[in-house]
Design a protein around this motif. Structure first.
Motif, PDB file in Angstrom:
ATOM      1  N   SER A 185     -12.261  -1.098  -2.387  1.00 55.26           N
ATOM      2  CA  SER A 185     -10.945  -0.478  -2.522  1.00 55.26           C
ATOM      3  C   SER A 185     -10.464   0.068  -1.182  1.00 55.26           C
ATOM      4  O   SER A 185      -9.306  -0.121  -0.799  1.00 55.26           O
ATOM      5  N   GLN A 186     -11.344   0.728  -0.458  1.00 55.89           N
ATOM      6  CA  GLN A 186     -10.995   1.289   0.846  1.00 55.89           C
ATOM      7  C   GLN A 186     -10.620   0.169   1.809  1.00 55.89           C
ATOM      8  O   GLN A 186      -9.666   0.305   2.582  1.00 55.89           O
ATOM      9  N   LYS A 205      -3.741  -3.114   3.624  1.00 58.51           N
ATOM     10  CA  LYS A 205      -2.342  -2.853   3.273  1.00 58.51           C
ATOM     11  C   LYS A 205      -1.705  -1.906   4.276  1.00 58.51           C
ATOM     12  O   LYS A 205      -0.552  -2.115   4.701  1.00 58.51           O
ATOM     13  N   LEU A 206      -2.433  -0.891   4.675  1.00 55.68           N
ATOM     14  CA  LEU A 206      -1.909   0.072   5.656  1.00 55.68           C
ATOM     15  C   LEU A 206      -1.660  -0.621   6.996  1.00 55.68           C
ATOM     16  O   LEU A 206      -0.621  -0.390   7.628  1.00 55.68           O
ATOM     17  N   LEU A 250     -20.208   2.773  -5.421  1.00 58.79           N
ATOM     18  CA  LEU A 250     -20.034   2.820  -3.970  1.00 58.79           C
ATOM     19  C   LEU A 250     -19.449   1.512  -3.462  1.00 58.79           C
ATOM     20  O   LEU A 250     -18.539   1.507  -2.624  1.00 58.79           O
ATOM     21  N   LEU A 251     -19.950   0.386  -3.974  1.00 52.44           N
ATOM     22  CA  LEU A 251     -19.397  -0.915  -3.581  1.00 52.44           C
ATOM     23  C   LEU A 251     -17.929  -1.033  -3.982  1.00 52.44           C
ATOM     24  O   LEU A 251     -17.104  -1.541  -3.219  1.00 52.44           O
ATOM     25  N   GLU A 252     -17.607  -0.552  -5.188  1.00 51.45           N
ATOM     26  CA  GLU A 252     -16.211  -0.584  -5.623  1.00 51.45           C
ATOM     27  C   GLU A 252     -15.333   0.252  -4.704  1.00 51.45           C
ATOM     28  O   GLU A 252     -14.230  -0.161  -4.329  1.00 51.45           O
TER      29      GLU A 252
END
Length: 180
Positions: A166-167, A173-174, A160-162
């Protein structure tokens, strides 16, 4: 229709109960083995550990000082009882106070010895080992019953932390792409 067939439901129930009974029996057996191992290790710790002469001497002296404290308390009690027998007004709380104070002093004499510290340290170490064995056994029991173990929960939390990291990176970036 297999989900509503009473015979199939009964077979599934019997199978599930049989598996649970086996898991409980296995857990009970592991518990008994862990208790036996703890008792053996506890007894072995006392048999195998011979404190050095200074520790033994300190322990004996501590118990001797505690004994002296108790004897002084007995003398104080005797004196106050004699005073009361002679007609002096003696508050009953004095007797309680004599013994409470003496108990505190005597326990301090014993607990302040290196022998007490060594014995306590050994016992704490053994208890920590037992706790680890019980924790391991609990995890094995949970796993055999099909429940999530601590390791399973830790793995899910890590994933979940990963995903959150990532999100967050993708969001950054978006945002940069939309700004350009």
């Amino acid at each position: 229709m297999s989900g509503t067939d009473p015979e199939e439901i009964q077979r599934n129930w019997a199978t599930m109960m049989n598996e649970m009974n086996e898991a409980v029996a296995e857990s009970f057996e592991q518990n008994m083995e862990a208790q036996a191992a703890f008792m053996e290790s506890w007894m072995g710790a006392f048999e195998g550990s011979v404190p050095d002469e200074a520790t033994i001497e300190d322990g004996v002296e501590g118990y001797g000082r505690a004994y002296e404290v108790w004897m002084e308390a007995a003398e104080q009690m005797q004196s106050r009882i004699t005073d009361a027998a002679r007609g002096e007004d003696v508050d009953p709380s004095e007797f309680r106070d004599i013994w409470l104070q003496s108990a505190n002093e005597a326990y301090s004499e014993v607990m302040g010895t290196t022998a007490f510290a060594a014995g306590t340290g050994e016992m704490v170490g053994d208890l920590m080992e037992l706790q680890q064995e019980v924790d391991d056994m609990s995890q094995d029991t949970l796993e055999s019953l099909g429940f999530a173990t601590r390791d399973d929960v830790d793995e899910v939390a890590e994933r979940l932390l990963e995903l959150e990291r990532s999100q967050h990176e993708i969001s950054k970036k978006l945002d940069r792409l939309l700004e350009d």
